[in-house]
Design a protein around this motif. Sequence first.
Motif, PDB file in Angstrom:
ATOM      1  N   ALA A 162       0.835  -1.196   0.000  1.00  0.00           N
ATOM      2  CA  ALA A 162       0.000   0.000   0.000  1.00  0.00           C
ATOM      3  C   ALA A 162       0.868   1.244   0.000  1.00  0.00           C
ATOM      4  O   ALA A 162       2.001   1.226   0.493  1.00  0.00           O
ATOM      5  CB  ALA A 162      -0.919   0.012   1.221  1.00  0.00           C
ATOM      6  N   ALA A 184       0.306   5.573   0.475  1.00  0.00           N
ATOM      7  CA  ALA A 184      -0.571   6.721   0.704  1.00  0.00           C
ATOM      8  C   ALA A 184       0.261   7.982   0.628  1.00  0.00           C
ATOM      9  O   ALA A 184       1.395   8.010   1.105  1.00  0.00           O
ATOM     10  CB  ALA A 184      -1.234   6.624   2.074  1.00  0.00           C
ATOM     11  N   PHE A 185      -0.301   9.013  -0.009  1.00  0.00           N
ATOM     12  CA  PHE A 185       0.417  10.289  -0.054  1.00  0.00           C
ATOM     13  C   PHE A 185      -0.577  11.424  -0.246  1.00  0.00           C
ATOM     14  O   PHE A 185      -1.649  11.233  -0.797  1.00  0.00           O
ATOM     15  CB  PHE A 185       1.503  10.299  -1.136  1.00  0.00           C
ATOM     16  N   GLN A 198       4.454  -0.082   8.041  1.00  0.00           N
ATOM     17  CA  GLN A 198       3.900   0.897   7.108  1.00  0.00           C
ATOM     18  C   GLN A 198       4.030   2.266   7.767  1.00  0.00           C
ATOM     19  O   GLN A 198       3.275   2.582   8.687  1.00  0.00           O
ATOM     20  CB  GLN A 198       2.431   0.551   6.825  1.00  0.00           C
ATOM     21  N   LEU A 200       8.441  11.121  -1.655  1.00  0.00           N
ATOM     22  CA  LEU A 200       8.958  10.134  -0.702  1.00  0.00           C
ATOM     23  C   LEU A 200       8.793  10.602   0.743  1.00  0.00           C
ATOM     24  O   LEU A 200       8.306   9.846   1.586  1.00  0.00           O
ATOM     25  CB  LEU A 200      10.427   9.821  -0.984  1.00  0.00           C
ATOM     26  N   HIS A 249       6.715  12.359   2.323  1.00  0.00           N
ATOM     27  CA  HIS A 249       5.369  12.342   2.893  1.00  0.00           C
ATOM     28  C   HIS A 249       4.575  11.092   2.516  1.00  0.00           C
ATOM     29  O   HIS A 249       3.379  11.024   2.786  1.00  0.00           O
ATOM     30  CB  HIS A 249       4.601  13.596   2.467  1.00  0.00           C
ATOM     31  N   ALA A 250       5.216  10.133   1.875  1.00  0.00           N
ATOM     32  CA  ALA A 250       4.494   8.923   1.454  1.00  0.00           C
ATOM     33  C   ALA A 250       4.570   7.848   2.530  1.00  0.00           C
ATOM     34  O   ALA A 250       5.643   7.577   3.080  1.00  0.00           O
ATOM     35  CB  ALA A 250       5.078   8.394   0.150  1.00  0.00           C
ATOM     36  N   TYR A 251       3.414   7.267   2.818  1.00  0.00           N
ATOM     37  CA  TYR A 251       3.357   6.078   3.680  1.00  0.00           C
ATOM     38  C   TYR A 251       3.589   4.867   2.800  1.00  0.00           C
ATOM     39  O   TYR A 251       2.841   4.640   1.833  1.00  0.00           O
ATOM     40  CB  TYR A 251       1.974   5.958   4.324  1.00  0.00           C
ATOM     41  N   GLU A 252       4.594   4.085   3.067  1.00  0.00           N
ATOM     42  CA  GLU A 252       4.762   2.809   2.378  1.00  0.00           C
ATOM     43  C   GLU A 252       5.520   1.856   3.290  1.00  0.00           C
ATOM     44  O   GLU A 252       6.061   2.257   4.309  1.00  0.00           O
ATOM     45  CB  GLU A 252       5.421   2.982   1.010  1.00  0.00           C
ATOM     46  N   GLU A 253       5.558   0.604   2.870  1.00  0.00           N
ATOM     47  CA  GLU A 253       6.176  -0.410   3.715  1.00  0.00           C
ATOM     48  C   GLU A 253       7.698  -0.283   3.689  1.00  0.00           C
ATOM     49  O   GLU A 253       8.291  -0.093   2.630  1.00  0.00           O
ATOM     50  CB  GLU A 253       5.771  -1.800   3.200  1.00  0.00           C
TER      51      GLU A 253
END
Lengths: 198, 425
Positions: free
Chosen positions: A32, A34-35, B10, B175, B177-181
Motif C-alpha cells: 500500500a 498513501a500520499f 507501514q 517520498l 510524505h508517502a506512507y509505504e512499507e
Amino acid sequence: MVQVRIHGRGGQGVVTAAELLSVAAFLEGRAAQAFPSFGSERMGAPVVAFCRMDDRPIRLREPITEPDALVIQDPTLLSDPRLCAGLHPKGFVVINASAPIELSRLGPVVEHLPKGHVRFVPATAIARQYIGRPLPNAAMLGALLAATGYLKLDSLLQAISEKFSAAIAEKNHAAARASYEAAQAGNGVTSAVLEVAR
Amino acid sequence: MSTFMPGRKQVEGSHAVAEAIALSRPQVISCYPITPQTHIVEGLSAMVKSGALSPCEFMNVESEFAALSALIGASAAGARTYTATSSQGLLFMAEAVYNASGLGLPIVMTIGNRAIGAPINIWNDHSDSMALRDSGWIQLHAESNQEALDLHIQAFKLAEQLSCPVMVCMDGFILTHAYEEVDMPSQEQVDAFLPPFVPQQVLDPSDPITIGAMVGPDAYMEVRYLLHHKHLQAVEVIENLRKEFKRHFGRDSGGLVSSYRADDAETLVLAMGSINGTIREAVDEMRDEGHRIGSVKLCSYRPFPLEALREALKGAKRVIILEKNLATGLGGILASNTRMALRGLNTPVNTIIAGLGGRPIPKKSVVRAFRQIETGEVEEPHFLDMNWPAIHEAINNRGLVKRRESEAQRVLRSVSGVEVAKPVR
C-alpha cells in the motif's frame, strides 16, 4: 491494484484517512502507498490524498487520476465539476451528506454507476456523536469499507489503534463501526440516507 | 508507537529516515525546519527528548547557515553529525556546504528535494541539490523510502571512511510524505555494520591543531585535487558498501547504477530518484508491446560514475535522460554529464525535462514521450507536458503589455483561464 482518492478540507483528516487506509491494507499483508496532494494543506482549503493497494509492490508514484473509489468528506466540494472526473465506470463514491444529493449534479460517470455504488453517509453527525468533534474521516472510511469490501473493518480499527492514543482511538472505532454497520444495512440501495445509529 | 521497532512496517518516509538516523547513533543533530524535510528532524527531536536517542545533542538554531556551521564545529571535535534541509535552506547554507567538504568533515545531510524560487514553490524537483553538485559533497539519490533509510545508514560509513560529507537526496513529498512499507533493521544489525566514528582529524584543546587555515596559490590546487581524489575513491567504496550492506541486511540498496530489463534493450532510459518506479512501469508496458526498452537508475550523482554508467549504457542504440532540473540556456544537467560518460560512442542522447516544481509525471506522458523519441519526433530537450500556448502567449506579450504585472502572474492567469485583478495605479 485499487486506487482511492479522498477529497476534503484542511482540518478534516484527509491525509490521515489515506494513511490509515494504507496501514489497514498493510495489516492484511497487501502492498500500500498513501500520499497527500502535497503542500497546500491549510485549515479549510481543499485537500486531496491518495491511497493505492495492490498484491505486488507499488512502483507508480503519480497522483491518482483514474480512481476506483472516491471519498468526499465535504459536500461543498461537489461544486467543482471535475471532482469525480476519471472515476472507473464501476467505481464507488462515498459522500459525507446528511441527505441524498441529486446524482446528475455529480456528473455522468456517477449517474451511471451500478446500484449501491453511491453512498451518502452523515459522517459529520456520526463524528459529532461518537468523537465529539466534526472529524468525519473514520466514519467515511467505515462506510467505504462497507460499500467496497476492499478491507476488513477490523484492519481499519487496528490501524486507528496504531495511530492514536487509546482514548481517541476508542472514539474513532465507535464512529467507524457505526457508519460501517449503517452502510452495510443500506447495501444495494442507491442514495440510501443512513440514520445515525442511536 | 512504532519507534525503534525492527521489522516490516507501514510508515511515513520521513519517519523511516528519522529512525534510520537514530539507529546510526548520531551524537550531534542541528537543524532549522523547512518543508518538505521538516518531519525528519521533528521525529529526531522527539526521539532525543524522550531519551530514545541518547546520547545525542539536538540543537535548534536560527538558520540553515547556523545549522551546518554548528555541525562543522561538532564534527571537527569528533562527533558523528547529522542535519537535513531543502530548497532555499540548502542555498542559504551554501558557504558552509563548501567549508564542510573542504575541511573533510564527514557530516551526513538529507536533502528533501524541492524546487527553488522565485517563483516560490514548495514542491519537488532536483534544482536544490543540483545547485550544490560541485560543492565536494557526495550525493546519493533514493528511489524509495526503503532505499532512503538504507542509504542513510550507508552514508555515515561512506562519509567516515573517506572523511567526506554525504548528502542523501530523497524526493520531497513524493517520498518524504508517502506512507509505504519499509523493513526497519534492528539496532544490533546497524551496530554490526556501522562502527563508532573514529575521526581522521580532531580538534582537542589538550592537543591543539589548526584546521581551515588559509592555503595560497602554492598549494590550493593540490588541496582541491585531494578532494577530487576522494570522489574518485568513492566510486569504489560505494560499490563495496552496496555488497557489504547486502551481506548484513539481505537486500540490494545503493551502489552506483542499477539496470532494469536492460540486457537486449535498444533504448535505455536514465533517471535519478523516485521517478524510476514510474519508468519501470512504463518499460514493462512498452516491453509488452514489443519495444526493446530498459532503464538505468543512477544512485550516485556525485561522484559521477563515468565508467560504470558507460558500461551500463553502451549497448543501447539510444539513450533517454529523464531529469527534474533545468540548466537554463543549456538543457539537462544529467544529460550533459551523461554525454561525457558516452563520449566517442556516437549514441544519440535525448533529454526529457520533467516534473519541475512538482508537476506530476504520469506514466501515460512518459510512455508517449519515449515512443516519440523512438520515432524521432521530438525536439531536444523535450519538456514533458509543457503548456506551450501559455508560453507563446507570454513570449508574444513581452514588451507589449503595458500594465505592470510579473511574467509569472501572466502565466498563472493564462493556465487557469481566470482573469487576475488588474493592479491599481
